[in-house]
Design a protein around this motif. Structure first.
Motif, PDB file in Angstrom:
ATOM      1  N   GLU A  10      -2.909   3.695  -9.577  1.00 17.83           N
ATOM      2  CA  GLU A  10      -4.106   3.641  -8.985  1.00 17.83           C
ATOM      3  C   GLU A  10      -4.984   2.273  -9.494  1.00 17.83           C
ATOM      4  O   GLU A  10      -5.582   1.500  -8.716  1.00 17.83           O
ATOM      5  N   ILE A  50       1.060   4.164  -2.968  1.00 14.79           N
ATOM      6  CA  ILE A  50       1.033   5.751  -2.629  1.00 14.79           C
ATOM      7  C   ILE A  50       1.904   6.474  -3.166  1.00 14.79           C
ATOM      8  O   ILE A  50       1.932   7.682  -3.916  1.00 14.79           O
ATOM      9  N   LEU A  51       3.195   5.751  -3.063  1.00 11.39           N
ATOM     10  CA  LEU A  51       4.612   6.355  -3.297  1.00 11.39           C
ATOM     11  C   LEU A  51       4.547   6.560  -4.769  1.00 11.39           C
ATOM     12  O   LEU A  51       4.899   7.608  -5.479  1.00 11.39           O
ATOM     13  N   TRP A  81       0.763  -1.118   0.130  1.00 12.27           N
ATOM     14  CA  TRP A  81       0.160   0.008   0.174  1.00 12.27           C
ATOM     15  C   TRP A  81       0.851   1.165  -0.054  1.00 12.27           C
ATOM     16  O   TRP A  81       0.520   2.119  -0.817  1.00 12.27           O
ATOM     17  N   VAL A  82       1.859   1.222   0.975  1.00 14.96           N
ATOM     18  CA  VAL A  82       2.808   2.380   0.862  1.00 14.96           C
ATOM     19  C   VAL A  82       3.547   2.551  -0.558  1.00 14.96           C
ATOM     20  O   VAL A  82       3.519   3.682  -1.076  1.00 14.96           O
ATOM     21  N   TYR A  90       2.162   6.516  -7.050  1.00 20.05           N
ATOM     22  CA  TYR A  90       1.086   7.347  -7.460  1.00 20.05           C
ATOM     23  C   TYR A  90       1.754   9.057  -7.337  1.00 20.05           C
ATOM     24  O   TYR A  90       1.503   9.689  -8.351  1.00 20.05           O
ATOM     25  N   LEU A  91       2.080   9.223  -6.123  1.00 16.90           N
ATOM     26  CA  LEU A  91       2.582  10.654  -5.827  1.00 16.90           C
ATOM     27  C   LEU A  91       3.895  10.841  -6.813  1.00 16.90           C
ATOM     28  O   LEU A  91       4.063  11.946  -7.280  1.00 16.90           O
TER      29      LEU A  91
END
Lengths: 308, 363
Positions: free
Chosen positions: A239, A153-154, A149-150, A156-157
């Protein structure tokens, strides 16, 4: 269907989807830089066996997963050298990587065939895990699930908001222009391939250390290939890869749950669903060249060298 | 170093898609001894189908010593690869070759025609020739007994059964298990989930988890990996293994396992080759010939149940008890076998229906 069953299905969906998510996330980043690596299945197997052997002797999950990631990186470098440095066909090099790594993993793991280790324990967050229906799925998983999950998110950013992410995309779209702009095309592509290798290695080790804690030849059973379909299904969006991985996991699970429930749905039909969805996405995307250009990295799988 | 080189050869041959390697385990190569070859479909490993055959091969080496020499090729894909490997074995002077997977049937028959002096034994098949015999064990007898054990150990009266493919051999096991279960608890149910694969640890794990989620508190399997055992161990319920003792994968979960034992059968066939009395036969024997066994019973099983299972084993071995004795009713409620009748081998071989008490549809 009672609440307990739904809770458990959600929990199992995440676990089933996790190896797919990890390997597909690695591949998406690799493909964003313009490199198609068909060696995922092989890299997963090598990661699975290296992680298993390291864990077997060290009894440390950190060393186990670390060895798996490192092995993935090392073998991906072999691919990168052939596909990037020598400019060979990426499709051929990737397939060769899978065939080589499949045999190599069997060779390295011969003495460990059928052996077992203790499974990666769950890190349950007390209180939150007791939330009905979703608590178990979200807060009673193991460290690798949280890590995935981390990473999502990373990633994606990284692509959305970071200059380096933009650089990777530029390299994948048009390496010549990127190079003229002063971007180190080769270095970026090498790094992207290595990152893909590391994640494939960890995904393999997730199978051999957490999901089914044992080593046996070919234990990935095609999950690396599913991940390749997943990237297309997600139309190269981070995502959507997450959504897709859990959807694939859910479908493969439901095909089994439905049988146990005695539902009159044909299991084979359910098992086919993710692939039908992938085909549908491909058809929708490729009907409109404009749209396809929006999603697929333009120079994907095209050999390139400086001054081209 | 020699071992390393051999392994390298394995890796290379797998790497280029041949998927096999010849490993000769005895260095003594006198011309007058009998050479016995084995073709395996998977690696020998620590448990499972191939493991049971290799256990028997090692037993032969120990029993016959210098009189024989054994070799094996593991991981041989069914089909064209198998034919090449079997031909190679026949050419290299083997006198007796055991081909241990169903898919080796046609390759074995073809090679046997070209090498009439070499004797072949093919496991699980039905095609024979003058120099090709077939053999299999009656694993359903052990399945029946594991059903009896499950009946005593289950509290939810729901048993999860993971099947590979809906072929008669697997269906026969499911039915035998269910009949054993119902001899203890007439209303207990068996939930069957097909994974459409003989070997996919991930899928088997998912299947086991989904069965446990649906209330099964004993899991058993007709697939090859120990993943269901691990699932049961993780969930704190019981499981029954298959092929070989799987207790190491679920120390508290493992109740017992339905086990093949090829040792004495192989020894007999080798002795016949040594004596020159070998003849092609169709062997399908079970507990009477010790070809089918139960793995050691877990200490979790109460003593009276253990005693009962031992008594039933003895009855099966003596031919007094047949798992498929009427009345047998199928899932649709039709009577298949009248009260007191015993099913014949032909009907056993063709079984394509579930008995009452099995949940799910048989496709």
């Amino acid at each position: 269907m009672d609440i307990e069953l739904i809770t458990n299905i959600l929990y199992a969906t995440i676990r089933t989807g996790t190896p797919l998510l990890l390997v597909a996330l690695g591949e998406i980043i690799c493909e964003k830089s313009g490199i198609l690596n068909l060696g995922q299945e092989g890299m997963m197997l090598l990661g699975a066996v290296a992680g298993f052997i390291a864990m077997y002797h060290s009894d440390s999950f950190l060393i186990g997963f670390g060895a798996a990631a490192l092995t993935g990186v090392l073998i991906s470098l072999a691919f990168a050298f052939i596909a990037l440095h020598l400019n060979a066909s990426q499709v051929a090099a990737g397939l060769a990587l899978t065939i080589l790594a499949t045999g190599l993993s069997a060779f390295i793991g011969a003495d460990y065939e059928g052996k077992t280790v203790t499974a990666l324990p769950a890190l349950t967050i007390d209180g939150l895990a007791a939330i009905p229906v979703i608590g178990k799925a979200l807060f009673a998983q193991d460290a690798i699930v949280y890590l995935s999950w981390v990473l999502v998110i990373l990633a994606y950013l990284f692509f959305k908001h970071h200059r380096a992410g933009l650089a990777v995309r530029a390299v994948g779209e048009n390496p010549s222009v990127a190079s003229n702009l002063g971007l180190p095309v080769m270095s970026i592509r090498y790094l992207a391939v290595m990152f893909g290798g590391a994640l494939a290695g960890i995904a393999g080790a997730y199978l051999s250390l957490a999901y089914t804690p044992l080593w046996t030849e070919n234990m990935t059973a095609g999950r690396g290939w599913i991940a390749l379909a997943l990237v297309v299904f997600a139309s190269w969006r981070v995502e959507r890869v997450m959504l897709g991985a859990y959807l694939f996991g859910f479908a493969s699970l439901m095909h089994l749950v439905a049988q146990g429930l005695g539902l009159s749905v044909d299991g084979n039909l359910l098992a086919m669903m993710p692939y039908l969805a992938t085909l549908a996405v491909l058809i929708i995307l490729s009907r409109d060249p404009q749209k396809l250009r929006l999603f697929e990295p333009m120079s994907l799988a095209k050999p390139w060298h400086k001054g081209h | 170093m020699k071992k390393v080189m051999k392994k390298l050869a394995v890796a290379l041959s797998i790497g280029i898609g041949l998927n096999a390697s010849l490993m000769s385990s005895s260095a003594m190569a006198a011309d007058d001894n009998v050479k016995v070859g084995f073709v395996y479909v998977s690696p020998t490993g620590e448990a499972g189908w191939t493991y049971t055959h290799d256990e028997a091969r090692l037993y032969l080496e120990e029993k016959f010593g210098d009189k024989i020499e054994t070799s094996f090729v593991e991981n041989v894909a069914e089909g064209a690869d198998a034919q090449r490997v079997i031909t190679q074995m026949a050419k290299s002077g083997h006198d007796l070759i055991f081909t241990t997977s169903f898919g080796y049937m046609n390759p074995t028959i073809k090679v046997a025609k070209r090498f009439p002096k070499v004797k072949f034994e093919h496991a699980t098949g039905y095609k024979r020739a003058k120099n090709v015999g077939t053999y299999f064990d009656r694993i359903y007898e052990a399945r029946y007994l594991t059903g009896v054990i499950a009946g005593h150990m289950s509290k939810t009266d729901t048993i999860g059964y993971i099947g590979a493919f809906p072929i008669p051999e697997v269906v026969r096991g499911i039915n035998a298990f269910t009949l054993g279960l119902q001899s203890v608890k007439p209303d207990a149910k068996v939930k069957v989930v097909w994974v459409n694969s003989w070997f996919d640890p991930g899928k088997e794990r998912e299947a086991a988890d989904s069965l446990i989620d649906q209330g099964a508190d004993v899991i058993t399997q007709h697939t090859d990996s120990p993943a269901p055992l691990q699932a049961a161990e993780a969930a704190g319920i019981y499981a029954i293994g298959y092929h070989s003792d799987m207790s190491e994968y679920g120390k508290t979960a493992h109740l017992t396992a339905a086990v093949h034992n090829w040792k004495e059968f192989y020894a007999k066939r080798v002795q016949q080759v040594l004596d020159g009395t070998w003849q092609s036969e169709d062997v399908w024997r079970g507990m009477d010939a010790d070809m089918t066994q139960l793995a050691p019973l877990s200490s979790a099983i109460p003593d009276d149940v253990k005693a009962k299972v031992q008594a039933l084993s003895a009855q099966i071995a003596e031919g007094k008890l047949h798992p498929f004795t009427g009345p047998i009713v199928n899932q649709q409620g039709q009577q298949i076998l009248a009260n007191g009748q015993v099913m014949d081998d032909n009907a056993l071989r063709k079984m394509d229906y579930y008995v009452a008490g099995v949940e799910g549809k048989l496709k």
